[in-house]
Design an enzyme around this catalytic site. Structure first.
Site, PDB file in Angstrom:
ATOM      1  N   CYS A   1     -30.689  10.348 -18.227  1.00 56.95           N
ATOM      2  CA  CYS A   1     -31.554  11.001 -17.243  1.00 56.95           C
ATOM      3  C   CYS A   1     -31.719  10.114 -16.008  1.00 56.95           C
ATOM      4  O   CYS A   1     -32.518   9.176 -16.020  1.00 56.95           O
ATOM      5  CB  CYS A   1     -32.914  11.313 -17.868  1.00 56.95           C
ATOM      6  SG  CYS A   1     -34.073  12.048 -16.700  1.00 56.95           S
TER       7      CYS A   1
ATOM      8  N   CYS B   1     -35.216  10.158 -14.478  1.00 59.05           N
ATOM      9  CA  CYS B   1     -36.218   9.359 -15.201  1.00 59.05           C
ATOM     10  C   CYS B   1     -35.975   7.864 -15.000  1.00 59.05           C
ATOM     11  O   CYS B   1     -36.921   7.104 -14.826  1.00 59.05           O
ATOM     12  CB  CYS B   1     -36.165   9.626 -16.705  1.00 59.05           C
ATOM     13  SG  CYS B   1     -35.870  11.329 -17.167  1.00 59.05           S
ATOM     14  N   ASP B   2     -34.720   7.435 -15.064  1.00 61.95           N
ATOM     15  CA  ASP B   2     -34.432   6.004 -15.170  1.00 61.95           C
ATOM     16  C   ASP B   2     -33.746   5.391 -13.950  1.00 61.95           C
ATOM     17  O   ASP B   2     -33.549   4.174 -13.907  1.00 61.95           O
ATOM     18  CB  ASP B   2     -33.534   5.747 -16.405  1.00 61.95           C
ATOM     19  CG  ASP B   2     -34.209   6.211 -17.687  1.00 61.95           C
ATOM     20  OD1 ASP B   2     -35.449   6.144 -17.755  1.00 61.95           O
ATOM     21  OD2 ASP B   2     -33.497   6.653 -18.604  1.00 61.95           O
TER      22      ASP B   2
END
Ligand code: NAP
Length: 309
Positions: free
Chosen positions: A136, A139-140
Site C-alpha cells: 500500500c 499507507c507507507d
C-alpha cells in the site's frame, strides 16, 4: 446482535453503495467490515476516473463520503470479521452470520468482501513485511521519502502507485515480468513521461534481501536468464489480487479463479445470497463497476424480500 433485513459483508464501494440503496428502501441494514470502511479504494491516493470529479478525488475522501451517505440513510456499521454463513431452518431469519463479534440474523445477504493483495511468494517477502515490503503506497509511501523504491507489477495498480511514489521517493523502479505494461494507455503515457520512473522489463524478483530491513532485490531477466540485484529501501508489490471468499465454504459457485459467480441481478444460486463488487466473477474491477453492482444487489434484495424478484 439482532436480525437485519440485509447483512452486507464488506464496506468498500460495492458494500457501501448497497447500504445506501437498501437503507433508502427502508430495509434494516448492517454492514460488516473487518478493517476501516472504504475498502481498497480508500488506500488509493487519487481516483481519476470516477465520474463527477473532473479533477480526481482522493480515495479516502471519496470513501468517507460514501460511508457518511450510507450512515445518513440508516445503515449500521459493524466492525467485525465474517467467519461463516449458516442457513437457518424456517423462522424469522433465513441466515445466521457468524462473526468475530457474535452472531447476526439476516433475511438476505450481500457479499461484497472484495479482494486482497496477491503475495509474490519469494524468500524475504514475509520476513520484511512492514520493514520495507509493502502492499500500500498510500499507507507507507511517506516512509520512503528520498529513498529508493521498487514497484513490482505492470497493471493499473502498479503504475498508478509508482507514479504516486515518484512524489516522495528519490527513484522508483518498476519491475515487470514482460516487456509491455498491462496498465491502460492513459497511465502508460503518464508513466513514460515521468522522468523519475525507471522500468526493468522482462524481469522477475527472485528474493528480497537485507539485514533487518530491505536493502536490495534479487532479480532475473526471463529472456536472458541473467541474475542481478537492484538496490531498494522499499518494495511495493502490486501483482494483482485474490478474492476474499474463505468464509463462504462451498455455499456458492466460484469461477476457476475463485470469484463468486452471479447473474446480472447479482443473484447467486443460493436464494437470498447476492454478491457485488470485486469479489464477483466479472471482467472489469473499478470503483464505478463496484458501485453499479452494489446498487443492483440492493434492489434485488428489496425485490427478493417483497417476493417480486
Ligand atoms: P492486474 O491487472 O491483475 O495486473 C497485475 C500485474 O502484475 C500484471 O502486470 C501481471 O503481469 C503482474 N503479475 C501477476 N502475477 C505476477 C507474478 N507472480 N510475478 C510478477 N508479476 C506478476 O492487477 P491490478 O493492476 O492490481 O489491477 C486489478 C484491477 O483493478 C484491474 O481490473 C484494474 O483495472 C483495476 N484498477 C484500476 C485502476 C485505475 O483505473 N486507475 C487502478 C488500480 C486498479 P502480466 O501483465 O504479465 O500478466
Amino acid at each position: 446482535m439482532g436480525t437485519y433485513d440485509v447483512v452486507i459483508m464488506g464496506a468498500g464501494p460495492a458494500g457501501l453503495t448497497a447500504g445506501i440503496y437498501a437503507s433508502r428502501a427502508r430495509l434494516s441494514v448492517a454492514i460488516i467490515e473487518r478493517m476501516a470502511p472504504g475498502g481498497q479504494a480508500a488506500t488509493t491516493i487519487r481516483i481519476d476516473n470516477y465520474p463527477g470529479f473532473p479533477d480526481g478525488i482522493e480515495g479516502p475522501e471519496l470513501m468517507a463520503r460514501m460511508e457518511q451517505q450510507a450512515r445518513k440513510f440508516g445503515a449500521e456499521m459493524i466492525p467485525a470479521e465474517v467467519q461463516s454463513i449458516g442457513q437457518a431452518a424456517a423462522g424469522a431469519a433465513r441466515f445466521t452470520v457468524s462473526t468475530t463479534g457474535g452472531e447476526i440474523g439476516a433475511r438476505a445477504i450481500i457479499v461484497a468482501t472484495g479482494t486482497r493483495e496477491k503475495p509474490l511468494g519469494v524468500p524475504g517477502e514475509q520476513e520484511f513485511r512492514g520493514r520495507g515490503v509493502s502492499y500500500c503506497a498510500t499507507c507507507d509511501g511517506a516512509f520512503f521519502r528520498d529513498k529508493k523504491v521498487a514497484v513490482i507489477g505492470g497493471g493499473d495498480s502498479a503504475v498508478t502507485e509508482a507514479i504516486f511514489l515518484t512524489r516522495l521517493a528519490s527513484s522508483v523502479t518498476v519491475i515487470h515480468r514482460r516487456d509491455a505494461l498491462r496498465a491502460n494507455k492513459y497511465l502508460q503515457e503518464k508513466a513514460m513521461a515521468n522522468p523519475k520512473l525507471r522500468f526493468l522489463w522482462d524481469t522477475v524478483v527472485t528474493s528480497i534481501d537485507g539485514a533487518g530491513q530491505v536493502e536490495r532485490l534479487g532479480v532475473r531477466n526471463v529472456k536472458t536468464g541473467e541474475a542481478s540485484s537492484v538496490e531498494a529501501d522499499g518494495v511495493f508489490v502490486y501483482i494483482g489480487f485474490l478474492p476474499n471468499t474463505a468464509f463462504l465454504g462451498g455455499l456458492v459457485n466460484l469461477d476457476a479463479a475463485g470469484y463468486v459467480v452471479a447473474d446480472d441481478m447479482m443473484r447467486t444460486p443460493v436464494e437470498g445470497i447476492f454478491v457485488a463488487g470485486d469479489v464477483r466473477s466479472k471482467q472489469l474491477r473499478q470503483v464505478a463497476t463496484a458501485v453499479g453492482d452494489g446498487a443492483v444487489a440492493a434492489v434485488s434484495v428489496e425485490r427478493y424480500l417483497t417476493g417480486t424478484l
